[in-house]
Design a protein around this motif. Structure first.
Motif: not given
Length: 164
Positions: A28-32
């Motif tokens: 559960d992570a936001r990757v950019t």
């Protein structure tokens, strides 16, 4: 010879506790990822591969990349666990980086979830982040792990680590 793992601080995990063969893990992570002054991917659909001595490799859906930002490139490689990989160039703005990403179109059994996902060499991009933290690329030019504050090494990839 196995190196001595660094002490693990609160909230960290040691790459020396990761398994071999590697395992897949949804996170559960936001990757950019930014390249050429543009954001080429921003997703919460993240799978990481964890393997002894390596920082996690983040695999993102091909569909999460801006259209036209990925293109097939020359070359291939083989992983004893995941199978045959193909390389991709990554485009952002006016910048094109050859062989900056890879995927496993037909992964080996146990790694089928990677078929429609791409991993990117962080060192080739303007910036890659996990939950807002800018990652550090895994040492060396072959492996594609992303180092964040929540992993402790030492990490395979740098000088003198080939025998790990």
């Amino acid at each position: 010879m196995r190196p001595v793992p660094r002490p693990v601080r609160p909230g960290q995990e040691s790459v020396w506790d990761y398994p071999r063969p590697p395992r897949l893990e949804h996170v559960d992570a936001r990757v950019t990822i930014d390249l050429g002054g543009e954001r080429v991917v921003d997703t919460h659909d993240v799978v990481r591969v964890l393997e002894t001595s390596h920082p996690p490799v983040y695999y993102l859906p091909i569909s999460a990349f801006v259209p036209g930002s990925l293109a097939p490139d020359r070359g291939a490689s083989f992983c004893e666990f995941k199978g045959s990989a193909r390389y991709l160039s990554v485009r952002g703005g006016d910048v094109v980086v050859p062989r900056a990403a890879w995927n496993y179109p037909t992964p080996a059994p146990g790694f089928e979830q990677l078929a429609d996902r791409v991993a990117v060499y962080a060192g080739e991009m303007d910036a890659c982040t996990v939950d807002g933290e800018r990652v550090t690329p895994q040492p060396g030019g072959f492996y594609g792990g992303w180092i964040t504050a929540d992993v402790a090494g030492p990490f395979k990839g740098g000088a003198g680590t080939a025998g790990w």
